[in-house]
Structures are given as structure tokens and as C-alpha cells.
Design an enzyme around this catalytic site. Structure first.
Site, short mmCIF file in Angstrom:
data_model
loop_
_atom_site.label_atom_id
_atom_site.label_comp_id
_atom_site.label_asym_id
_atom_site.label_seq_id
_atom_site.Cartn_x
_atom_site.Cartn_y
_atom_site.Cartn_z
N LYS A 66 -5.85 45.62 16.32
CA LYS A 66 -6.85 44.59 16.63
C LYS A 66 -6.40 43.19 16.19
O LYS A 66 -6.99 42.19 16.59
CB LYS A 66 -8.17 44.95 15.96
CG LYS A 66 -8.80 46.22 16.51
CD LYS A 66 -9.56 45.93 17.80
CE LYS A 66 -10.36 47.16 18.22
NZ LYS A 66 -11.24 46.86 19.36
N SER A 83 -17.06 47.39 14.13
CA SER A 83 -17.25 48.40 13.08
C SER A 83 -16.19 48.26 12.00
O SER A 83 -16.25 48.93 10.98
CB SER A 83 -17.18 49.80 13.67
OG SER A 83 -15.85 50.17 13.90
N ASN A 135 -12.26 47.34 12.48
CA ASN A 135 -10.88 46.96 12.74
C ASN A 135 -10.78 45.58 13.39
O ASN A 135 -9.99 44.75 12.96
CB ASN A 135 -10.17 48.03 13.57
CG ASN A 135 -9.81 49.25 12.73
OD1 ASN A 135 -9.66 49.14 11.51
ND2 ASN A 135 -9.70 50.40 13.36
N GLY A 159 -14.36 50.44 23.75
CA GLY A 159 -14.97 49.65 24.82
C GLY A 159 -14.05 49.40 26.00
O GLY A 159 -14.50 48.96 27.05
N GLY A 160 -12.76 49.64 25.81
CA GLY A 160 -11.83 49.47 26.92
C GLY A 160 -11.01 48.19 26.86
O GLY A 160 -10.40 47.81 27.86
N LEU A 212 -8.21 47.62 24.85
CA LEU A 212 -6.80 48.03 24.85
C LEU A 212 -6.43 48.66 26.18
O LEU A 212 -5.37 48.38 26.74
CB LEU A 212 -6.56 49.02 23.69
CG LEU A 212 -5.17 49.66 23.63
CD1 LEU A 212 -4.08 48.60 23.46
CD2 LEU A 212 -5.11 50.68 22.49
N GLU A 216 -11.39 59.28 24.56
CA GLU A 216 -12.58 58.96 23.76
C GLU A 216 -13.05 60.18 22.98
O GLU A 216 -12.72 61.31 23.31
CB GLU A 216 -13.71 58.49 24.70
CG GLU A 216 -13.38 57.19 25.41
CD GLU A 216 -14.35 56.89 26.55
OE1 GLU A 216 -15.09 55.91 26.43
OE2 GLU A 216 -14.36 57.66 27.54
N SER A 220 -3.55 53.99 16.94
CA SER A 220 -4.06 52.62 16.96
C SER A 220 -4.50 52.06 15.62
O SER A 220 -4.59 50.85 15.47
CB SER A 220 -5.19 52.51 17.98
OG SER A 220 -6.19 53.47 17.70
#
Lengths: 325, 325
Positions: free
Chosen positions: B54, B79, B81, B187-188, B190, B207, B308
Site C-alpha cells: 500500500k 483497516s 495497511n 476493493g480491487g 491492486l 478474496e 501483499s
């Protein structure tokens, strides 16, 4: 030991080892971190394919064997990380490997060594069996080459290649080379290699409490083995009874002193690496970081700290994470 | 949301983000590993300074703010990162940052965000409080810039820079670029960035079970939010109620399907990364690896799997290590 090669490790040999290793393996990360408000460089050798730096010396040694020597195989002696290095290199090169390992080595290390196709011969370390005698018997039987875990010029040179890699990575990030390298120390293979590779840096070897024979040897000016009643240690990778002349010849006069760290200091370092670096570091691999975090050695903006390995059992690591001391 | 930038993320923007990030951060390791007898490339973004990828999107977004915008500060919603990414970038650039975080975020993430000098505002996620409304109030009060965790063109471009880095690392090791990239998906952000950065690769978002809104949205051809009775998940980083139009516009027609993984599959992947890579991977960060290890997606010699993030509590990780399922 008759098969022990007697040549002296050299700076040229380290450069040659570095070239061979760079062709095979990408550099491990040199992570920048702030400790006590000071930038420190952390070398994550735990991310080597076998989980430790021992892949360096093993690769340099085995690739230098003649065709005839390759055909007769190799014998390694190790609690596990050097074992995996020799087994891995032997598998890549199609060489038969036999590894003499202590019966109380971490299961994960014995299994990993076998997974690379090596034969393992277990000896009774707790009972005081002499591992070098076991290895010598195997060498005498088969005519194979002994690849010692630290008392071997190729192994010293291979481990030293890490010093060249650190200096190159610092240069790529706009920094002059290391002024100080703090490293975990067992028999003194890595310490000797770094001493030769980085002549302008202070080299600070760190051993587990009670297994600090290099520290005592440096203070005495002659080799002093570990006491017969040395305490148990979680640092299996650093649990060597004595350094050897080929290592001590490099260290004497070059490395002024060594440090030791307690089991609690090592666990603190393992938890710190978990939280701050998201790395799994085995107890022995965390010794140098433990000395830094305990304030036992100064650091400056050009200090490198070696995180030498990450091979530890899940149960042992879960216990370290759950412990408060 | 009035302050939401409406431009479209672009390939040129990803290239520009990649250049800025390469000046700041060394590439994270692309580790080679064998899974089911096949070489797989594992991208260890858990080794970024903040412990997750992130940092990429946050850096690209904040460095593109005008002097005037920098003076008015930024608001992030996350939340943990993305929170750390925004807080870290803001600290580097001397920008005030306020982060809206769920009250049930891992303590380690809240503490890390605060350690970078950011102000944290907690909202009641379990009670259903709308985090975007909380963030909008802060933006309206201060005139600061909202940096959304995924529905932002700069953030999408920044995350996409990882795809360029992977391709460059594979090229340096003699391989053509990735044919398939398997990535954790919240959320999409990346997923959209990689879709744009690597047009020749199949992108496979993964997911957590019950939080697979992107999977359902791709199947339906329109955005489908997570069900109101979604189960609890350890993957706090992937716990997003819905993807957004800016993300879905990239994914629709480009990404054919998504996958989901169970809590046990995620724990298995975390233990696998511990034993085989010596890396600490948080639950959400292990989702893509979990899908591979569970045999839910094929791999070939040019498949990249994104690890990630690594921000997890010691107690939670010790429990994963000690668990057999």
C-alpha cells in the site's frame, strides 16, 4: 584431518565466489531500518533458497571440485544450515552428498537436508560423540571430499561474498560501504570471510551465552574451546565447540573482540524482526540483531547487521512469539 | 463524494508511479519457489517498509498533490495497511494525515499508523457505521484531500507499479514477463492496477470466503456488494464491503473471474510461507498463495503470486502456527 584443504582463504577467492554466486542467486534484501533513532542496514540472508547464508560457501566449494572429485561425492558436517547448503549445491550439480548431523538437530533441518536428496548420518552430540571422527570415517571409506562447515578456505570465501554484496547494495543506494558489520558467529567461517571481504569495516562476532569460544579466543590471543559444561542453547546453528586455526588466523589481530547474548535477548530480537521486518529469523540468525537491540554495540548510519538464517520449527517459533521474555 | 478525483487510471500513470517508487524504494524480492513441481514467482511485498504494497499508491498520490493541497492535509480510510501507507508518505513529505480506521482493526496496525505521526479516528465497523461518511465529514471540515484505499486513480496506478517491477525482475533473470498474476483482492485497487500494467497477463483476484464481492461482481457483470451477513474473517485487509465503479470499469471484460479461499486454506498458506520462505504473511496477504496451494488455479513457469502484506499480531500468528487446520 587428511582431506582438509590447507590453502589460505583470499580476497581474490572471495571476489570469484561473489561472481559465481551472483550468477546463481539474486542478492538477498538489504533492509533499511531505524534502531535507536539511527538508520541500520539489515541483511536478510534468511531469504536465501535454503533459508540461510550457508548456500554461499557450499556453492563456491562444490563448483570448484574437479570432475574426478565430483564423481566421488562430498561429506558435510552440520547441525543443519550448512547441511542444506551442501545438499542443495550437490543436487544442482548432480553430486552425491552425505551429511553428518547431530541427532538433536531441529527436525525441520534434517527433513530439509533429506529433501535435497542428501543421505544423512546422525551422530550423538548430546552423548559427546566426535562428529569429525564420524565424518572422517565416511571420507576414508568413500574417497569423497569433506566440506567442513567453517574450517575450509572455499567456505570462508563463499561466506565472505556477502560482504561484497552488502557494499554493492549500499553503493547502489548512495552510501559508502559498511564501517561496522555485526554478525552471528559459530565456528568463525562468516566472521573470517567478512573480515577479508570488507577490510575497512569493524567486524563484530556475536555468540550465544556459554558458546562464546571466539570471544574468549580473541581475548586470550589463542584458540579456547567451549567449556564442557556449556549450557543448552536454542542457537543450534552457532553451537560449535571450537573455532579452528584457519579461521583464527584471519581473526587474530583483525577482530578486536566478540560479544555474547542471552537466550532472552535472542527471543527479543526474533520478536522484533517478526514485528518490524515481517521476517522469520531462527535463534542463531538473530544473535547479531540481539546484541544491537540490547545496546551491546554502537551503531551508525553505515552499520550492517546480518540476519543469517530463518530455519526454525513452527512450535519453537510460536513459543518465542508467545513468550514475554 | 465531492472530493473524489474522477480521472481514469492510465498506463502512463503507472509508468510514472513506477519511476517515482523506484527512486524511493528498492524492489521487493521476487522469490522463486517450486510448487507442485512447477517454478512459481512470489512477490514479497510484505517486505516494504510499512509491511505491505500500500506504500505504492499512497506515495504516488501524495507526491502528486499541489503545494496548496499538501498544506491542507490528507484523510485516509483503511483497516490498516493503506493507513500506514498514507501515514508513512505524509510523514516523509511533511503533510498532516488523519486516518479513519475500524475500531476492530489489529492493534498492531493502529499503533503503527500512529507511530508515523498520523491522527487516527476510529469508527464502529462491527456496528455498521459508514466509514466513508466519517471520512467525508473530516474532509468537509478541513478541506483536506481524501485518499481512498482503492477507489482512486493514483492509488490504482501506484499499486499497478508492482506489475512493472515484477516484469523487470523476471527479465533480469532471463524470463519473459508474467502470463498470470494471482493477487489478494479487497476493493480491487491492486487488481485494477495489475490489469492495466500487465496487459498480456491473466489477472486472478482472490478474496476471503463470504467477502468475495469482486468474484460475484465479475460473474454478474455489475457491482455486487458483500452480503450483510458476511462471516467474520481474519483477512482484515480484504474486508471491503464493495468494489467501486472506478475499479470495476477496469476489471469488467478484462478479468474473467475471481476465486475465494477459506480460513483454513489461508492458515495453510501462512504456515507454508513460514516454513518455505521464512516470511511472516498476514491472513489477507496470503490469500493468493492459499488459492495456489489449494489447487484452485493452475500455475506455470511464468505465474506470479502476490504476497501483499505481513502486518499481523504476534498472538494471532502464534495461533496460526500452532493450529493444524
Amino acid at each position: 584431518m587428511t582431506s582438509q584443504p590447507m590453502r589460505t582463504p583470499s580476497v581474490a577467492g572471495i571476489a570469484r565466489a561473489g561472481t559465481k554466486i551472483a550468477e546463481l542467486l539474486p542478492p538477498t534484501p538489504l533492509l533499511e531500518c531505524e534502531i535507536f533513532g539511527q538508520r541500520v542496514w539489515l541483511k536478510a540472508e534468511s531469504l536465501q533458497p535454503i533459508g540461510s547464508f550457508k548456500i554461499r560457501g557450499a556453492w563456491h566449494r562444490l563448483t570448484d571440485l574437479s570432475e574426478d572429485e565430483r564423481g566421488r561425492g562430498v561429506v558435510g558436517v552440520s547441525s543443519g544450515n550448512h547441511a542444506q547448503g551442501v545438499a542443495w549445491a550437490a543436487q544442482q550439480l548432480g553430486i552425491d552428498a552425505t551429511i553428518v548431523m547431530p541427532i538433536d538437530a531441529p527436525q525441520v533441518k534434517i527433513a530439509a537436508t533429506q529433501s535435497y536428496g542428501a543421505r544423512t548420518v546422525l551422530y550423538d552430540r548430546p552423548g559427546g560423540e566426535d562428529r569429525d571422527a564420524v565424518a572422517q570415517r565416511l571420507v576414508d571409506q568413500s574417497g569423497s571430499t569433506l566440506v567442513h562447515a567453517f574450517a575450509d578456505p572455499w567456505v570462508i570465501e563463499g561466506q565472505g561474498s556477502m560482504g561484497l554484496e552488502i557494499a554493492a547494495q549500499m553503493a547502489a543506494r548512495g552510501s559508502a560501504g559498511p564501517t561496522r558489520i555485526i554478525c552471528p558467529c559459530g565456528g568463525g567461517g562468516l566472521t573470517a570471510g567478512l573480515s577479508l571481504a570488507c577490510p575497512e569495516a569493524d567486524i563484530v562476532p556475536v555468540e550465544p551465552e556459554g558458546w562464546d569460544d571466539v570471544k574468549h579466543s580473541l581475548a586470550a590471543g589463542e584458540i579456547q574451546p567451549v567449556s564442557k559444561d556449556a549450557p543448552p542453547t536454542a542457537c543450534d546453528a552457532l553451537q560449535t565447540p571450537s573455532t579452528r586455526p584457519i579461521n583464527f588466523a584471519v581473526l587474530k589481530g583483525r577482530v578486536p573482540f566478540g560479544l555474547d547474548v542471552s537466550p532472552a535477548e535472542i527471543r527479543t530480537a526474533q520478536r522484533w524482526a517478526f514485528s518490524n521486518l515481517h521476517l522469520v529469523i531462527e535463534p542463531g540468525g538473530a544473535a547479531a540483531l540481539a546484541a544491537v537491540l540490547a545496546g551491546k554495540t554502537p551503531v551508525d548510519g553505515r552499520t550492517a547487521v546480518i540476519l543469517s538464517g530463518g530455519n526454525t520449527d513452527t512450535a519453537a517459533f510460536a513459543k518465542v512469539l508467545s513468550s514475554s521474555v
